[in-house]
Design a protein around this motif. Structure first.
Motif, PDB file in Angstrom:
ATOM      1  N   GLY A 286       9.319  42.847  15.345  1.00 58.84           N
ATOM      2  CA  GLY A 286       9.371  41.618  16.129  1.00 58.84           C
ATOM      3  C   GLY A 286       8.550  41.716  17.410  1.00 58.84           C
ATOM      4  O   GLY A 286       7.870  40.756  17.797  1.00 58.84           O
ATOM      5  N   ILE A 287       8.602  42.874  18.049  1.00 59.39           N
ATOM      6  CA  ILE A 287       7.795  43.093  19.263  1.00 59.39           C
ATOM      7  C   ILE A 287       6.310  43.011  18.928  1.00 59.39           C
ATOM      8  O   ILE A 287       5.528  42.343  19.623  1.00 59.39           O
ATOM      9  N   LEU A 288       5.903  43.690  17.849  1.00 60.15           N
ATOM     10  CA  LEU A 288       4.489  43.701  17.464  1.00 60.15           C
ATOM     11  C   LEU A 288       4.014  42.302  17.079  1.00 60.15           C
ATOM     12  O   LEU A 288       2.883  41.910  17.405  1.00 60.15           O
ATOM     13  N   LEU A 289       4.875  41.539  16.405  1.00 61.45           N
ATOM     14  CA  LEU A 289       4.510  40.164  16.044  1.00 61.45           C
ATOM     15  C   LEU A 289       4.340  39.299  17.288  1.00 61.45           C
ATOM     16  O   LEU A 289       3.461  38.429  17.334  1.00 61.45           O
ATOM     17  N   TYR A 290       5.179  39.549  18.296  1.00 60.00           N
ATOM     18  CA  TYR A 290       5.067  38.778  19.537  1.00 60.00           C
ATOM     19  C   TYR A 290       3.737  39.070  20.228  1.00 60.00           C
ATOM     20  O   TYR A 290       3.061  38.157  20.707  1.00 60.00           O
ATOM     21  N   PHE A 291       3.354  40.350  20.271  1.00 60.04           N
ATOM     22  CA  PHE A 291       2.069  40.702  20.879  1.00 60.04           C
ATOM     23  C   PHE A 291       0.915  40.056  20.108  1.00 60.04           C
ATOM     24  O   PHE A 291      -0.070  39.605  20.706  1.00 60.04           O
ATOM     25  N   SER A 292       1.033  40.000  18.776  1.00 64.33           N
ATOM     26  CA  SER A 292      -0.001  39.345  17.964  1.00 64.33           C
ATOM     27  C   SER A 292      -0.082  37.856  18.291  1.00 64.33           C
ATOM     28  O   SER A 292      -1.171  37.281  18.371  1.00 64.33           O
ATOM     29  N   ALA A 293       1.088  37.253  18.505  1.00 65.09           N
ATOM     30  CA  ALA A 293       1.120  35.828  18.859  1.00 65.09           C
ATOM     31  C   ALA A 293       0.448  35.586  20.204  1.00 65.09           C
ATOM     32  O   ALA A 293      -0.269  34.588  20.387  1.00 65.09           O
TER      33      ALA A 293
ATOM     34  N   MET B  93       7.786  54.248  19.314  1.00 64.23           N
ATOM     35  CA  MET B  93       6.557  54.344  18.518  1.00 64.23           C
ATOM     36  C   MET B  93       5.583  53.192  18.785  1.00 64.23           C
ATOM     37  O   MET B  93       4.600  53.034  18.071  1.00 64.23           O
ATOM     38  N   ILE B  94       5.835  52.396  19.817  1.00 59.57           N
ATOM     39  CA  ILE B  94       4.871  51.355  20.201  1.00 59.57           C
ATOM     40  C   ILE B  94       4.060  51.874  21.380  1.00 59.57           C
ATOM     41  O   ILE B  94       4.615  52.237  22.425  1.00 59.57           O
TER      42      ILE B  94
ATOM     43  N   TYR C 237      10.276  32.433  22.261  1.00 58.09           N
ATOM     44  CA  TYR C 237       9.639  32.856  21.001  1.00 58.09           C
ATOM     45  C   TYR C 237      10.704  33.326  20.015  1.00 58.09           C
ATOM     46  O   TYR C 237      10.672  32.967  18.827  1.00 58.09           O
ATOM     47  N   LEU C 238      11.652  34.122  20.485  1.00 60.96           N
ATOM     48  CA  LEU C 238      12.706  34.632  19.611  1.00 60.96           C
ATOM     49  C   LEU C 238      13.536  33.487  19.039  1.00 60.96           C
ATOM     50  O   LEU C 238      13.839  33.460  17.841  1.00 60.96           O
ATOM     51  N   GLN C 239      13.899  32.545  19.900  1.00 58.54           N
ATOM     52  CA  GLN C 239      14.727  31.429  19.448  1.00 58.54           C
ATOM     53  C   GLN C 239      13.997  30.555  18.432  1.00 58.54           C
ATOM     54  O   GLN C 239      14.605  29.985  17.531  1.00 58.54           O
ATOM     55  N   SER C 240      12.665  30.466  18.582  1.00 56.54           N
ATOM     56  CA  SER C 240      11.885  29.686  17.609  1.00 56.54           C
ATOM     57  C   SER C 240      11.912  30.340  16.234  1.00 56.54           C
ATOM     58  O   SER C 240      11.624  29.695  15.217  1.00 56.54           O
ATOM     59  N   ARG C 241      12.269  31.636  16.200  1.00 60.27           N
ATOM     60  CA  ARG C 241      12.357  32.376  14.940  1.00 60.27           C
ATOM     61  C   ARG C 241      13.818  32.594  14.520  1.00 60.27           C
ATOM     62  O   ARG C 241      14.123  33.426  13.670  1.00 60.27           O
ATOM     63  N   GLY C 242      14.727  31.847  15.180  1.00 61.90           N
ATOM     64  CA  GLY C 242      16.128  31.904  14.809  1.00 61.90           C
ATOM     65  C   GLY C 242      16.881  33.108  15.339  1.00 61.90           C
ATOM     66  O   GLY C 242      17.944  33.465  14.818  1.00 61.90           O
ATOM     67  N   ILE C 243      16.368  33.749  16.380  1.00 59.45           N
ATOM     68  CA  ILE C 243      17.014  34.927  16.968  1.00 59.45           C
ATOM     69  C   ILE C 243      17.642  34.529  18.298  1.00 59.45           C
ATOM     70  O   ILE C 243      16.936  34.094  19.215  1.00 59.45           O
ATOM     71  N   ASP C 244      18.964  34.668  18.415  1.00 55.13           N
ATOM     72  CA  ASP C 244      19.670  34.268  19.635  1.00 55.13           C
ATOM     73  C   ASP C 244      20.316  35.450  20.369  1.00 55.13           C
ATOM     74  O   ASP C 244      21.034  35.245  21.340  1.00 55.13           O
ATOM     75  N   ASP C 245      20.037  36.657  19.899  1.00 54.59           N
ATOM     76  CA  ASP C 245      20.630  37.848  20.507  1.00 54.59           C
ATOM     77  C   ASP C 245      19.535  38.909  20.636  1.00 54.59           C
ATOM     78  O   ASP C 245      18.868  39.251  19.649  1.00 54.59           O
ATOM     79  N   PHE C 246      19.349  39.421  21.868  1.00 54.38           N
ATOM     80  CA  PHE C 246      18.304  40.426  22.082  1.00 54.38           C
ATOM     81  C   PHE C 246      18.530  41.672  21.220  1.00 54.38           C
ATOM     82  O   PHE C 246      17.576  42.394  20.916  1.00 54.38           O
TER      83      PHE C 246
END
Length: 308
Positions: free
Chosen positions: A52-59, A97-98, A36-45
């Motif tokens: 980003g975490i909240l968006l992933y849970f929404s997905a 805060m999550i 999921y991260l790589q699909s959004r152009g993120i290659d580093d944790f």
């Protein structure tokens, strides 16, 4: 990313002694998150943010993932982020805060005693496969062991004369479980009349095998249970784990000691035991109040004061 995930799983397995199945679940959750991260152009944790975490849970929700699945993924990601922070691969905690989603746990599906007996009566013991299946189902219900534990049993783990089973659980901890005489009789028949047809070494190797003498798979055994459940006319979802749940609930309904059931199940968690008790009409608080000396004393004291 894959190397970091592999290092985390290896460290977690060494520290907590996770079963292979649990390691696979952690790996799957993290690989899906990385994809999921790589699909959004993120290659580093380290680039992961709270948003980003909240968006992933929404997905995940949009994909129809259940609350239980999302709760499990949350636990996996929290543990992984904690590892990255410890290893200084992250300089911030995106989970701050999550709030973890609440997971309402419902009592597991179980069979009635009548349904269980109908299921156990389905295999034809006059055929080799039927005799094997009969022995397997009887043993699963008699001991409450997991399917992974059942198919991993060796011949040497069964002691017919002393009527007990030695079982190594998911955490590697060995436990001894009593086995009733009816099940012992079916196991004896299987070892004498069936297994030698497929395996030359009588006293060693897997207890239950396929017709080629190889170890059974989890999927293969699941199909066996599903087949006999349908033949027995059981109109509810049934899996190999259903017999484990039924074993626990039927024992508790019969008045078995909670701690003894917990030991036989392999130190099952208190929360899971409460679900079994809910099914059986019991309650951990009621059991505690009834049997713990200090709790009983408090109850008696209150009763005495009421009489005064």
């Amino acid at each position: 990313m894959q190397q970091v995930i592999a290092s985390f799983i290896s460290q977690l397995a060494d520290r907590k002694g996770l079963s292979e199945r649990t390691q696979e679940a952690y790996t799957r959750d993290l690989q899906q998150f990385a994809a999921y991260l790589q699909s959004r152009g993120i290659d580093d944790f380290n680039e992961v943010t709270r948003a980003g975490i909240l968006l992933y849970f929404s997905a995940l929700k949009e994909k129809g993932k259940s609350p239980a699945t999302i709760a499990r993924v949350t636990v996996t990601l929290r543990s992984f982020i904690h590892y990255l922070l410890q290893e200084r691969m992250m300089d911030h905690d995106p989970f701050l805060m999550i709030v973890s989603p609440r997971m309402d746990r419902t009592p597991p599906e179980t069979l009635t005693i009548e349904e269980t007996e109908a299921l156990l009566d389905m295999p034809d013991p006059d055929t080799p496969l039927g005799l094997r299946d009969k022995a397997m189902l009887e043993l699963l219900y008699a001991t409450g062991i997991r399917v992974s534990e059942l198919i991993s049993l060796e011949v040497s783990d069964i002691h017919l004369q002393l009527q007990f089973l030695r079982c190594a659980g998911e955490n590697g901890k060995e436990r001894i479980i009593p086995v009733g005489p009816i099940t012992i009789e079916w196991l004896g028949r299987y070892l004498k009349d069936c297994r030698p047809r497929w395996v030359k070494e009588a006293g060693q190797g897997p207890l239950f095998t396929n017709r080629q003498g190889g170890m059974l798979s989890r999927q293969g055994f699941w199909k066996i249970v599903k087949k006999y459940g349908a033949e027995a006319g059981i109109n509810k979802p049934i899996t190999p784990h259903t017999l484990r749940h039924s074993f626990a609930v039927h024992l508790l309904q019969g008045g078995a000691d909670v701690r003894a059931v917990q030991e036989m199940l392999g130190n099952q968690s208190a929360s899971t035991l409460q679900l079994y008790l809910n099914k059986s009409g019991g309650n951990l608080k009621a059991v505690y109040d009834s049997f713990h000396p200090r709790a009983k004393r408090q109850i008696e004291d209150r009763s005495d004061r009421t009489k005064e």
